[in-house]
Design a protein around this motif. Structure first.
Motif, short mmCIF file in Angstrom:
data_model
loop_
_atom_site.label_atom_id
_atom_site.label_comp_id
_atom_site.label_asym_id
_atom_site.label_seq_id
_atom_site.Cartn_x
_atom_site.Cartn_y
_atom_site.Cartn_z
N ASN A 18 -8.15 -2.94 -8.15
CA ASN A 18 -6.75 -2.93 -7.73
C ASN A 18 -6.56 -2.57 -6.26
O ASN A 18 -5.44 -2.55 -5.77
CB ASN A 18 -5.96 -1.93 -8.58
N ALA A 19 -7.64 -2.28 -5.54
CA ALA A 19 -7.52 -1.79 -4.16
C ALA A 19 -6.80 -2.77 -3.24
O ALA A 19 -5.87 -2.38 -2.52
CB ALA A 19 -8.90 -1.44 -3.61
N ALA A 20 -7.21 -4.01 -3.23
CA ALA A 20 -6.62 -4.98 -2.30
C ALA A 20 -5.13 -5.14 -2.54
O ALA A 20 -4.33 -5.15 -1.60
CB ALA A 20 -7.34 -6.33 -2.40
N GLU A 21 -4.71 -5.25 -3.79
CA GLU A 21 -3.28 -5.40 -4.10
C GLU A 21 -2.51 -4.13 -3.75
O GLU A 21 -1.41 -4.20 -3.21
CB GLU A 21 -3.08 -5.75 -5.58
N ALA A 22 -3.09 -2.97 -4.02
CA ALA A 22 -2.42 -1.70 -3.70
C ALA A 22 -2.23 -1.54 -2.20
O ALA A 22 -1.16 -1.12 -1.74
CB ALA A 22 -3.22 -0.53 -4.27
N MET A 23 -3.23 -1.89 -1.41
CA MET A 23 -3.12 -1.76 0.04
C MET A 23 -2.12 -2.76 0.61
O MET A 23 -1.38 -2.46 1.54
CB MET A 23 -4.49 -1.95 0.69
N LYS A 26 1.44 -1.31 -0.57
CA LYS A 26 1.83 -0.03 0.01
C LYS A 26 1.88 -0.04 1.53
O LYS A 26 2.75 0.56 2.14
CB LYS A 26 0.88 1.06 -0.48
N TYR A 27 0.92 -0.73 2.17
CA TYR A 27 0.79 -0.67 3.63
C TYR A 27 0.83 -2.03 4.34
O TYR A 27 0.64 -2.09 5.54
CB TYR A 27 -0.52 0.03 4.01
N SER A 28 1.01 -3.11 3.60
CA SER A 28 0.99 -4.48 4.15
C SER A 28 -0.34 -4.78 4.86
O SER A 28 -0.38 -5.50 5.85
CB SER A 28 2.15 -4.69 5.13
N GLU A 29 -1.42 -4.19 4.36
CA GLU A 29 -2.74 -4.39 4.95
C GLU A 29 -3.59 -5.31 4.07
O GLU A 29 -3.42 -5.33 2.86
CB GLU A 29 -3.46 -3.05 5.14
N GLN A 30 -4.48 -6.04 4.72
CA GLN A 30 -5.38 -6.92 3.98
C GLN A 30 -6.83 -6.49 4.21
O GLN A 30 -7.17 -5.94 5.25
CB GLN A 30 -5.18 -8.37 4.39
N LEU A 31 -7.65 -6.76 3.24
CA LEU A 31 -9.07 -6.43 3.31
C LEU A 31 -9.72 -7.29 4.38
O LEU A 31 -9.62 -8.52 4.35
CB LEU A 31 -9.73 -6.67 1.96
N ILE A 32 -10.38 -6.65 5.36
CA ILE A 32 -11.07 -7.41 6.41
C ILE A 32 -12.58 -7.17 6.40
O ILE A 32 -13.32 -7.89 7.04
CB ILE A 32 -10.51 -7.11 7.81
N TRP A 33 -13.03 -6.13 5.66
CA TRP A 33 -14.46 -5.84 5.62
C TRP A 33 -14.76 -4.99 4.40
O TRP A 33 -13.97 -4.12 4.02
CB TRP A 33 -14.88 -5.07 6.87
N SER A 34 -15.89 -5.25 3.77
CA SER A 34 -16.36 -4.38 2.69
C SER A 34 -17.86 -4.26 2.81
O SER A 34 -18.54 -5.15 3.32
CB SER A 34 -15.96 -4.91 1.31
N GLY A 35 -18.37 -3.13 2.38
CA GLY A 35 -19.81 -2.89 2.48
C GLY A 35 -20.19 -1.66 1.68
O GLY A 35 -19.40 -1.11 0.92
N THR A 36 -21.41 -1.22 1.89
CA THR A 36 -21.94 -0.04 1.21
C THR A 36 -22.50 0.90 2.26
O THR A 36 -23.28 0.47 3.13
CB THR A 36 -23.05 -0.45 0.22
N ILE A 37 -22.10 2.19 2.20
CA ILE A 37 -22.63 3.16 3.15
C ILE A 37 -23.98 3.67 2.67
O ILE A 37 -24.41 3.35 1.56
CB ILE A 37 -21.63 4.31 3.40
N GLN A 44 -14.35 0.00 2.05
CA GLN A 44 -13.50 -1.13 2.41
C GLN A 44 -12.62 -0.75 3.60
O GLN A 44 -12.12 0.37 3.67
CB GLN A 44 -12.62 -1.55 1.24
N LEU A 45 -12.45 -1.71 4.51
CA LEU A 45 -11.59 -1.54 5.68
C LEU A 45 -10.45 -2.54 5.58
O LEU A 45 -10.68 -3.73 5.37
CB LEU A 45 -12.39 -1.76 6.96
N TYR A 46 -9.23 -2.04 5.74
CA TYR A 46 -8.02 -2.85 5.67
C TYR A 46 -7.32 -2.83 7.02
O TYR A 46 -7.42 -1.86 7.77
CB TYR A 46 -7.08 -2.31 4.59
N HIS A 47 -6.58 -3.91 7.33
CA HIS A 47 -5.90 -4.04 8.62
C HIS A 47 -4.59 -4.80 8.41
O HIS A 47 -4.51 -5.68 7.57
CB HIS A 47 -6.81 -4.82 9.57
N ALA A 48 -3.57 -4.42 9.18
CA ALA A 48 -2.28 -5.12 9.13
C ALA A 48 -1.97 -5.74 10.48
O ALA A 48 -2.50 -5.31 11.51
CB ALA A 48 -1.16 -4.15 8.74
N LYS A 49 -1.11 -6.73 10.49
CA LYS A 49 -0.74 -7.41 11.74
C LYS A 49 -0.12 -6.47 12.76
O LYS A 49 -0.23 -6.69 13.96
CB LYS A 49 0.21 -8.56 11.44
N ASP A 50 0.51 -5.38 12.30
CA ASP A 50 1.12 -4.44 13.24
C ASP A 50 0.09 -3.49 13.87
O ASP A 50 0.43 -2.65 14.67
CB ASP A 50 2.24 -3.64 12.57
N GLY A 51 -1.18 -3.63 13.49
CA GLY A 51 -2.25 -2.81 14.06
C GLY A 51 -2.66 -1.62 13.22
O GLY A 51 -3.64 -0.95 13.52
#
Length: 82
Positions: A18-23, A26-37, A44-51
């Motif tokens: 549910n992470a992508a839909e929740a972000m 809630k924040y108008s952000e989209q998933l731009i990167w995912s990985g494993t530390i 996961q890193l999310y970003h919105a057009k407003d920065g």
């Protein structure tokens, strides 16, 4: 103000499914990167057009939790516009 931000971060956790839909909701952000530390946790890193941006990392219960966020950013990936 810092204390309120810390409380917000600690309490915003969502399932991986549910992470992508929740972000987005809630924040108008989209998933731009995912990985494993290095510890094996999903990230996961999310970003919105407003920065604005948000970083989520998997907790011991398997949910993704907000651990960092910001209000200004600039993507530096050649050839990619978001």
């Amino acid at each position: 103000m810092i204390l309120l931000a810390a409380i917000t971060i600690m309490t915003f956790c969502v399932s991986l499914d549910n992470a992508a839909e929740a972000m987005r909701a809630k924040y108008s952000e989209q998933l731009i990167w995912s990985g494993t530390i290095a510890t094996g946790k999903k990230t996961q890193l999310y970003h919105a057009k407003d920065g604005s941006w948000s970083l989520l990392i998997e907790n011991p219960q398997g949910k993704l939790c907000l651990v960092a966020f910001g209000v200004r950013s600039e993507l530096k990936i050649p050839g990619i516009k978001i």
